[in-house]
Design a protein around this motif. Structure first.
Motif, PDB file in Angstrom:
ATOM      1  N   LEU A  69       0.720  -1.209   0.249  1.00 21.52           N
ATOM      2  CA  LEU A  69       0.059  -0.158  -0.004  1.00 21.52           C
ATOM      3  C   LEU A  69       0.929   1.150  -0.104  1.00 21.52           C
ATOM      4  CD1 LEU A  69      -2.700  -1.178   2.744  1.00 21.52           C
ATOM      5  CD2 LEU A  69      -2.868  -1.228   0.141  1.00 21.52           C
ATOM      6  N   LEU A  70       2.116   1.055   0.255  1.00 21.73           N
ATOM      7  CA  LEU A  70       2.993   2.208   0.260  1.00 21.73           C
ATOM      8  C   LEU A  70       3.633   2.825  -0.910  1.00 21.73           C
ATOM      9  CD1 LEU A  70       4.906   1.537   3.696  1.00 21.73           C
ATOM     10  CD2 LEU A  70       3.087   3.129   3.391  1.00 21.73           C
ATOM     11  N   ILE A  71       3.664   1.862  -1.615  1.00 21.19           N
ATOM     12  CA  ILE A  71       4.443   2.253  -3.324  1.00 21.19           C
ATOM     13  C   ILE A  71       3.544   3.284  -4.015  1.00 21.19           C
ATOM     14  CG2 ILE A  71       5.331   1.148  -5.178  1.00 21.19           C
ATOM     15  CD1 ILE A  71       6.754   0.416  -2.699  1.00 21.19           C
ATOM     16  N   GLY A  72       4.222   4.335  -4.093  1.00 22.54           N
ATOM     17  CA  GLY A  72       3.640   5.343  -4.884  1.00 22.54           C
ATOM     18  C   GLY A  72       2.920   6.434  -4.184  1.00 22.54           C
ATOM     19  N   GLU A  73       2.863   6.240  -2.774  1.00 18.11           N
ATOM     20  CA  GLU A  73       2.314   7.376  -1.999  1.00 18.11           C
ATOM     21  C   GLU A  73       3.334   8.415  -1.811  1.00 18.11           C
ATOM     22  OE1 GLU A  73      -0.437   7.599  -0.427  1.00 18.11           O
ATOM     23  OE2 GLU A  73      -1.359   5.810  -1.332  1.00 18.11           O
ATOM     24  N   ASP A  74       2.825   9.620  -1.406  1.00 19.31           N
ATOM     25  CA  ASP A  74       3.529  10.802  -1.195  1.00 19.31           C
ATOM     26  C   ASP A  74       4.024  10.902   0.226  1.00 19.31           C
ATOM     27  OD1 ASP A  74       4.788  13.240  -0.592  1.00 19.31           O
ATOM     28  OD2 ASP A  74       3.243  14.449  -1.653  1.00 19.31           O
ATOM     29  N   ILE A  81      -1.123   8.499   5.081  1.00 21.62           N
ATOM     30  CA  ILE A  81      -0.796   7.234   4.975  1.00 21.62           C
ATOM     31  C   ILE A  81      -0.875   6.561   6.054  1.00 21.62           C
ATOM     32  CG2 ILE A  81       1.555   5.718   4.864  1.00 21.62           C
ATOM     33  CD1 ILE A  81       2.805   8.042   3.236  1.00 21.62           C
ATOM     34  N   TRP A  82      -0.953   7.109   7.470  1.00 23.39           N
ATOM     35  CA  TRP A  82      -1.187   6.254   8.665  1.00 23.39           C
ATOM     36  C   TRP A  82      -2.574   5.790   8.863  1.00 23.39           C
ATOM     37  CZ3 TRP A  82      -4.039   5.846  13.015  1.00 23.39           C
ATOM     38  CH2 TRP A  82      -3.716   4.934  14.058  1.00 23.39           C
ATOM     39  N   SER A  99      -0.540  -2.284  15.654  1.00 18.16           N
ATOM     40  CA  SER A  99       0.069  -0.967  16.306  1.00 18.16           C
ATOM     41  C   SER A  99       1.559  -1.152  15.898  1.00 18.16           C
ATOM     42  CB  SER A  99      -0.252  -0.928  17.580  1.00 18.16           C
ATOM     43  OG  SER A  99      -1.596  -0.709  17.818  1.00 18.16           O
ATOM     44  N   LEU A 100       2.203  -2.062  16.403  1.00 18.54           N
ATOM     45  CA  LEU A 100       3.642  -2.253  16.049  1.00 18.54           C
ATOM     46  C   LEU A 100       4.119  -2.213  14.608  1.00 18.54           C
ATOM     47  CD1 LEU A 100       4.350  -4.968  18.913  1.00 18.54           C
ATOM     48  CD2 LEU A 100       5.161  -2.865  18.892  1.00 18.54           C
ATOM     49  N   ALA A 101       3.349  -2.643  13.815  1.00 19.24           N
ATOM     50  CA  ALA A 101       3.557  -2.703  12.422  1.00 19.24           C
ATOM     51  C   ALA A 101       3.214  -1.259  11.705  1.00 19.24           C
ATOM     52  CB  ALA A 101       2.713  -3.521  11.625  1.00 19.24           C
ATOM     53  N   LEU A 102       2.385  -0.704  12.277  1.00 20.59           N
ATOM     54  CA  LEU A 102       2.311   0.765  11.938  1.00 20.59           C
ATOM     55  C   LEU A 102       3.395   1.669  12.523  1.00 20.59           C
ATOM     56  CD1 LEU A 102      -1.664   1.162  12.712  1.00 20.59           C
ATOM     57  CD2 LEU A 102      -0.641   1.029  10.364  1.00 20.59           C
ATOM     58  N   VAL A 275       1.876   2.287  20.349  1.00 18.91           N
ATOM     59  CA  VAL A 275       0.693   3.042  20.101  1.00 18.91           C
ATOM     60  C   VAL A 275       0.349   3.114  18.639  1.00 18.91           C
ATOM     61  CG1 VAL A 275       0.365   4.149  22.303  1.00 18.91           C
ATOM     62  CG2 VAL A 275       1.740   5.370  20.394  1.00 18.91           C
ATOM     63  N   GLY A 276       1.410   2.870  17.822  1.00 23.07           N
ATOM     64  CA  GLY A 276       1.366   3.006  16.272  1.00 23.07           C
ATOM     65  C   GLY A 276       2.441   3.981  15.795  1.00 23.07           C
ATOM     66  N   GLY A 277       3.101   4.551  16.534  1.00 22.81           N
ATOM     67  CA  GLY A 277       4.178   5.431  15.931  1.00 22.81           C
ATOM     68  C   GLY A 277       4.229   6.761  16.625  1.00 22.81           C
TER      69      GLY A 277
END
Length: 362
Positions: A69-74, A81-82, A99-102, A275-277
């Motif tokens: 999902l990240l490829i091509g995002e600004d 994105i979050w 949460s840890l992945a985020l 908490v997700g970053g």
């Protein structure tokens, strides 16, 4: 700043010393690293961790669900994105694995933003103060003898650190009290003495022990009850003069809101990875500020020093060294204060050669 490449890897870091509390042992730190590269050629690095289990699940969630999902995002649109990743994984949120992945992704994006703008994280996220007081946990583990606790506390005092934390939860409450009394006698009345039960008690037991511990002027009582027991924490907070500290086992801003709104937390201890970053961590810190409550983040001192320096209601940074074996730089300490790094980004200089020897090949 179009994202063109994302790499993820897993490493097993052994603790620098044995670490035991009332419910578990810190066997290893599973460290998940995410490298995000943009079309400009910049790379940001983020990370998350576990204390022994779940690292592979986080790695697979990133590889198969989030990275595509990240490829091509600004990369500049960190909030967007979050939110995209959070709602895509909403079936498994709110919880530690998601949460840890985020967090690993979000931290990499903040690192990227800092490098692109030439700004350190502590300024980028708010710039409230460059230094934050440091307290030590590394000398206070439950398996240590009373003599070892006293020696660790004396060393911290000699270094000018204003506080130390002692793990509690011995089968006999009098043993906990005797250990605390010995440390208090050794360091005197001015040094802050925190305690941490790691969710090991019932409300009734925590209330009983809190009354015992008040005699040694405890600065805060951390995680006395299971994190989901909000009403128990509220009752305990009403029954003792010791501030109740919670947060390391909470995984969303909404959980902190419930604690704060009910008066169940006197100090919040949000963990940026759990908490997700950085994005939600800052929201939690300012939420606590709106309740006139201080924040003293849990663990990850190498990252939390910058976040604590960014917000006006930071109370302490926790000293538990864990990245020294895989980084070129160490946290700077001046007169008992942790100093936020000035390098652009999150300020962690990873030793990739040292890390490669600890990589988990999956």
């Amino acid at each position: 700043m179009k994202i063109t490449q994302v790499e993820v890897s897993l490493y097993d870091l052994m603790p620098e010393r044995p670490r035991h509390d009332a419910i578990q042992a810190f066997v290893k730190q599973e460290t998940i690293l995410v490298d995000i590269t943009t079309a400009d050629g910049l790379t940001g690095t983020g990370y998350a961790y576990t204390i022994g289990t779940g690292g592979r699940a986080i790695l697979e969630l990133l590889r198969h669900n989030l990275i595509p999902l990240l490829i091509g995002e600004d990369a500049r649109q960190i909030e967007a994105i979050w939110q995209k990743l959070f709602w895509f994984t909403h079936g498994t949120a709110v919880g530690p694995i998601t949460s840890l992945a985020l967090a690993a992704v979000d931290t990499a994006l903040w690192d990227l933003r800092g490098k692109a703008l030439g700004q350190p994280l502590w300024l980028l996220a708010g710039g409230a103060q460059r230094q934050v007081p440091l307290y030590d946990t590394e000398g206070g583990w439950l398996q240590l003898s009373t003599e070892e606790l006293v020696e660790g506390a004396r060393q911290s005092r000699a270094q000018g650190w204003p506080g130390v934390k002692i793990k509690v939860g011995k089968p006999d409450p009098s043993e906990d009290l005797e250990r605390l009394q010995a440390v208090r006698e050794a360091v005197g009345p001015r040094m802050h003495l925190m305690i941490d039960a790691n969710q090991s008690m019932t409300y009734a037991e925590a209330k009983r022990r809190a009354r015992l511990f008040e005699s040694v002027d405890v600065y805060w009582f951390e995680e006395p009850l299971p994190a989901e027991d909000i009403s128990g924490h509220r009752l305990l907070a009403q029954s003792t003069s010791i501030p109740i500290a919670v947060g390391e086992s909470l995984y969303s801003a909404s959980h902190f809101r419930e604690y704060l709104a009910t008066g169940a937390a006197g100090i919040v201890q949000a963990d940026v990875a759990r908490v997700g970053g950085i994005t939600p961590w800052l929201k939690i810190a300012h939420l606590a500020e709106s309740f006139n409550v201080k924040i003293a983040p849990h663990f990850l001192m190498e990252l939390h020093v910058s976040l604590a320096a960014a917000v006006p209601n930071a109370l302490y940074v926790e000293h538990i060294p864990q990245l020294r074996m895989v980084t070129h730089s160490q946290i700077e300490v001046v007169d008992g204060n942790a100093v936020a790094p000035s390098e652009p980004g999150i300020g962690i200089d990873w030793d990739r050669k040292a890390m490669e020897a600890l990589r988990v090949m999956i």
